[in-house]
Every structure is written in C-alpha cells, then in structure tokens.
Design a protein around this motif. Structure first.
Motif, PDB file in Angstrom:
ATOM      1  N   GLY A   1       7.947  -9.938 -13.122  1.00 19.80           N
ATOM      2  CA  GLY A   1       7.344 -10.946 -14.002  1.00 19.80           C
ATOM      3  C   GLY A   1       7.971 -12.309 -13.817  1.00 19.80           C
ATOM      4  N   GLU A   2       9.294 -12.345 -13.676  1.00 15.18           N
ATOM      5  CA  GLU A   2       9.975 -13.619 -13.442  1.00 15.18           C
ATOM      6  C   GLU A   2       9.567 -14.204 -12.095  1.00 15.18           C
ATOM      7  OE1 GLU A   2      14.057 -12.451 -13.903  1.00 15.18           O
ATOM      8  OE2 GLU A   2      13.850 -12.292 -16.090  1.00 15.18           O
ATOM      9  N   GLN A   3       9.452 -13.351 -11.091  1.00 13.39           N
ATOM     10  CA  GLN A   3       9.025 -13.824  -9.770  1.00 13.39           C
ATOM     11  C   GLN A   3       7.577 -14.306  -9.794  1.00 13.39           C
ATOM     12  OE1 GLN A   3      10.991 -14.373  -7.145  1.00 13.39           O
ATOM     13  NE2 GLN A   3      12.632 -13.737  -8.512  1.00 13.39           N
ATOM     14  N   LEU A   4       6.731 -13.603 -10.537  1.00 14.20           N
ATOM     15  CA  LEU A   4       5.338 -14.046 -10.659  1.00 14.20           C
ATOM     16  C   LEU A   4       5.276 -15.427 -11.295  1.00 14.20           C
ATOM     17  CD1 LEU A   4       2.275 -13.404 -10.373  1.00 14.20           C
ATOM     18  CD2 LEU A   4       2.371 -12.650 -12.748  1.00 14.20           C
ATOM     19  N   ALA A   5       6.092 -15.663 -12.318  1.00 11.79           N
ATOM     20  CA  ALA A   5       6.108 -16.978 -12.972  1.00 11.79           C
ATOM     21  C   ALA A   5       6.481 -18.068 -11.969  1.00 11.79           C
ATOM     22  CB  ALA A   5       7.075 -16.968 -14.151  1.00 11.79           C
TER      23      ALA A   5
ATOM     24  N   ARG B   1      15.960  -7.639  -5.195  1.00 15.40           N
ATOM     25  CA  ARG B   1      15.126  -8.767  -5.592  1.00 15.40           C
ATOM     26  C   ARG B   1      13.917  -8.921  -4.672  1.00 15.40           C
ATOM     27  NH1 ARG B   1      13.790 -13.782  -5.292  1.00 15.40           N
ATOM     28  NH2 ARG B   1      14.998 -15.132  -4.008  1.00 15.40           N
ATOM     29  N   ARG B   2      14.082  -8.568  -3.408  1.00 11.82           N
ATOM     30  CA  ARG B   2      12.970  -8.697  -2.459  1.00 11.82           C
ATOM     31  C   ARG B   2      11.794  -7.815  -2.863  1.00 11.82           C
ATOM     32  NH1 ARG B   2      16.239  -7.249   2.740  1.00 11.82           N
ATOM     33  NH2 ARG B   2      16.888  -5.768   1.173  1.00 11.82           N
ATOM     34  N   LEU B   3      12.095  -6.662  -3.432  1.00 11.69           N
ATOM     35  CA  LEU B   3      11.031  -5.775  -3.875  1.00 11.69           C
ATOM     36  C   LEU B   3      10.262  -6.405  -5.036  1.00 11.69           C
ATOM     37  CD1 LEU B   3       9.792  -3.062  -3.196  1.00 11.69           C
ATOM     38  CD2 LEU B   3      11.365  -2.005  -4.797  1.00 11.69           C
ATOM     39  N   ALA B   4      10.981  -7.035  -5.954  1.00 12.19           N
ATOM     40  CA  ALA B   4      10.323  -7.721  -7.069  1.00 12.19           C
ATOM     41  C   ALA B   4       9.433  -8.852  -6.553  1.00 12.19           C
ATOM     42  CB  ALA B   4      11.356  -8.263  -8.047  1.00 12.19           C
ATOM     43  N   VAL B   5       9.911  -9.563  -5.539  1.00 21.42           N
ATOM     44  CA  VAL B   5       9.124 -10.653  -4.952  1.00 21.42           C
ATOM     45  C   VAL B   5       7.853 -10.093  -4.308  1.00 21.42           C
ATOM     46  CG1 VAL B   5       9.103 -12.425  -3.143  1.00 21.42           C
ATOM     47  CG2 VAL B   5      11.109 -12.171  -4.612  1.00 21.42           C
ATOM     48  N   ARG B   6       7.977  -8.969  -3.623  1.00 21.96           N
ATOM     49  CA  ARG B   6       6.794  -8.360  -2.989  1.00 21.96           C
ATOM     50  C   ARG B   6       5.766  -7.912  -4.013  1.00 21.96           C
ATOM     51  NH1 ARG B   6       9.196  -4.266   1.203  1.00 21.96           N
ATOM     52  NH2 ARG B   6      11.027  -4.874   0.075  1.00 21.96           N
TER      53      ARG B   6
ATOM     54  N   ALA C   1      -0.884 -14.502 -15.415  1.00 23.60           N
ATOM     55  CA  ALA C   1       0.433 -15.140 -15.543  1.00 23.60           C
ATOM     56  C   ALA C   1       0.806 -15.336 -17.012  1.00 23.60           C
ATOM     57  CB  ALA C   1       0.442 -16.474 -14.797  1.00 23.60           C
ATOM     58  N   GLU C   2      -0.125 -15.787 -17.815  1.00 20.41           N
ATOM     59  CA  GLU C   2       0.153 -15.999 -19.238  1.00 20.41           C
ATOM     60  C   GLU C   2       0.416 -14.673 -19.947  1.00 20.41           C
ATOM     61  OE1 GLU C   2      -2.993 -18.337 -20.955  1.00 20.41           O
ATOM     62  OE2 GLU C   2      -2.776 -19.864 -19.395  1.00 20.41           O
ATOM     63  N   SER C   3      -0.387 -13.668 -19.649  1.00 24.67           N
ATOM     64  CA  SER C   3      -0.198 -12.366 -20.285  1.00 24.67           C
ATOM     65  C   SER C   3       1.128 -11.741 -19.881  1.00 24.67           C
ATOM     66  CB  SER C   3      -1.343 -11.415 -19.920  1.00 24.67           C
ATOM     67  OG  SER C   3      -2.554 -11.884 -20.452  1.00 24.67           O
ATOM     68  N   TYR C   4       1.476 -11.864 -18.605  1.00 23.81           N
ATOM     69  CA  TYR C   4       2.743 -11.297 -18.131  1.00 23.81           C
ATOM     70  C   TYR C   4       3.907 -11.992 -18.839  1.00 23.81           C
ATOM     71  CZ  TYR C   4       5.221  -8.390 -14.689  1.00 23.81           C
ATOM     72  OH  TYR C   4       5.971  -7.414 -14.068  1.00 23.81           O
ATOM     73  N   ALA C   5       3.821 -13.315 -19.007  1.00 29.32           N
ATOM     74  CA  ALA C   5       4.878 -14.045 -19.713  1.00 29.32           C
ATOM     75  C   ALA C   5       5.032 -13.524 -21.143  1.00 29.32           C
ATOM     76  CB  ALA C   5       4.579 -15.543 -19.715  1.00 29.32           C
ATOM     77  N   ALA C   6       3.918 -13.217 -21.796  1.00 25.21           N
ATOM     78  CA  ALA C   6       3.979 -12.678 -23.163  1.00 25.21           C
ATOM     79  C   ALA C   6       4.612 -11.283 -23.171  1.00 25.21           C
ATOM     80  CB  ALA C   6       2.578 -12.632 -23.761  1.00 25.21           C
ATOM     81  N   VAL C   7       4.291 -10.470 -22.178  1.00 24.09           N
ATOM     82  CA  VAL C   7       4.886  -9.137 -22.067  1.00 24.09           C
ATOM     83  C   VAL C   7       6.395  -9.250 -21.874  1.00 24.09           C
ATOM     84  CG1 VAL C   7       5.027  -7.074 -20.605  1.00 24.09           C
ATOM     85  CG2 VAL C   7       2.790  -7.992 -21.255  1.00 24.09           C
ATOM     86  N   LEU C   8       6.824 -10.206 -21.053  1.00 29.21           N
ATOM     87  CA  LEU C   8       8.258 -10.398 -20.835  1.00 29.21           C
ATOM     88  C   LEU C   8       8.959 -10.757 -22.139  1.00 29.21           C
ATOM     89  CD1 LEU C   8       8.388 -12.357 -17.454  1.00 29.21           C
ATOM     90  CD2 LEU C   8       8.747  -9.928 -17.853  1.00 29.21           C
ATOM     91  N   GLU C   9       8.338 -11.606 -22.938  1.00 34.72           N
ATOM     92  CA  GLU C   9       8.926 -11.972 -24.236  1.00 34.72           C
ATOM     93  C   GLU C   9       9.087 -10.740 -25.123  1.00 34.72           C
ATOM     94  OE1 GLU C   9       7.225 -15.264 -26.409  1.00 34.72           O
ATOM     95  OE2 GLU C   9       6.788 -16.300 -24.519  1.00 34.72           O
TER      96      GLU C   9
END
Length: 184
Positions: free
Chosen positions: A94-98, A4-9, A28-36
């Motif tokens: 993406g979750e960490q960015l959100a 998880r630390r790598l995702a946070v970095r 942030a908005e685009s990444y959220a759409a990609v996650l969906e």
C-alpha cells in the motif's frame, strides 16, 4: 524481514491493473483508507498475518470489513495476497502504491530536515527549487532535528542534498586534519 522489492512488484501490478480498469484514483484512495484502518487497529493486522487463522477466515474478514467500500479489483488483490501467503505485504504494498500513484500524477516526495521549523517563505522557496531539480511537483516531509545546527538536508529519491552547518563543520574538520602542519 520482508523483501521491499516484492512489495514494489505487487504495487506495480496493482497499479497496472487499476490503470487498465480505469479505477486507479479510487483504488489508491481506498488503499490509503485501508492502511489507516490497519495502522489504527493492530489486532486486525495480527489476525490477518496470523498463521493459525485459516485463509478463508481472512478473506471473509476482509470482505465483511472492507468489501462494500472497496473497488472489486482491490478486494481481489487482498484475496490474492492471502492466497499467496503474502498478506504481511499489505501495508508495504500500500505504501509503495501510494508512491507509484504520486509519481503517476507527477509528484515526488522530499524529506527535508532542518534545525528549526521552516518559515512559510523559506519553505515555498525550497519547494520551488526542489521542483526545478526534480522536474515534478514536490510533497515535502518535514522533520526538525536540532543536531543539524542550521541549513537543511534534503533527500529526494536516491539523491541527498546536504547543506547543513553540521556537515560543513565535519568537512572542515576533515580538511584540517589532512592539512600538512608546518613546524617552526
């Protein structure tokens, strides 16, 4: 198991780069759409994470599916994940960015567990109390679990505020077990 630390970095680096470019909200908005899209289409994730698929094919797919709709920085970020063999961190980052983006905007998440759904006035009162404690606006993630019996359990970052009837009964039981018995 992913670290998880790598995702946070990775998320932190993307956040910093997007702030420098002035594209943080869009990223942030685009990444959220990609996650969906990735959650809705597990085959896409399997393709991207598949070791048998060449890096160039993964990049081409990312560019053709998402490229025209994404900020160039975000597309470069996805390509970087492919280049570094870290594409499996796409969802986690993406979750960490959100979360980082919410914090940047003055929000914090609180997981609230109750025995029954909270009525509107209780929910808004709880939200106000949590905002005072956190010093930030609160996004409540509500969960109903009849096992709590009554009251609420709140997780706010690394703090746990447990005011459930179940926990109070367990504490009472423990105190009674430790109480000295007087014989007659």
């Amino acid at each position: 198991m992913r670290d998880r630390r790598l995702a946070v970095r990775y998320a932190g680096a993307l956040l910093a780069a997007a702030k420098r470019e002035g594209t943080l909200a869009g990223v942030a908005e685009s990444y959220a759409a990609v996650l969906e899209v990735c959650r809705a289409h597990p085959d896409l994730r399997r393709f991207l994470e598949g070791p048998q698929v060449a890096e160039q094919e993964k990049k081409q797919l990312l560019t053709s599916v998402f490229g025209p709709r994404l900020e160039p920085l975000l597309l470069r970020f996805f390509h970087l994940l492919v280049d570094k063999n870290r594409i499996e961190y796409l969802l986690d980052a993406g979750e960490q960015l959100a979360l980082l983006y919410e914090a940047e905007r003055g929000y914090r998440r609180a997981q609230v567990t109750t025995a029954v759904p909270l009525p509107g006035e209780l929910e808004s009162g709880l939200r106000e109390q949590l905002e005072r404690i956190a010093g930030a606006k609160i996004i409540m993630e509500k969960r109903v679990d009849p096992a709590v019996i009554g009251g609420a359990s709140v997780t706010l970052g690394d703090q746990i505020l447990d005011r459930t009837v179940r926990t109070q009964l367990e504490r009472l039981r423990d105190r009674l077990r430790q109480a000295p018995l007087r014989g007659r």
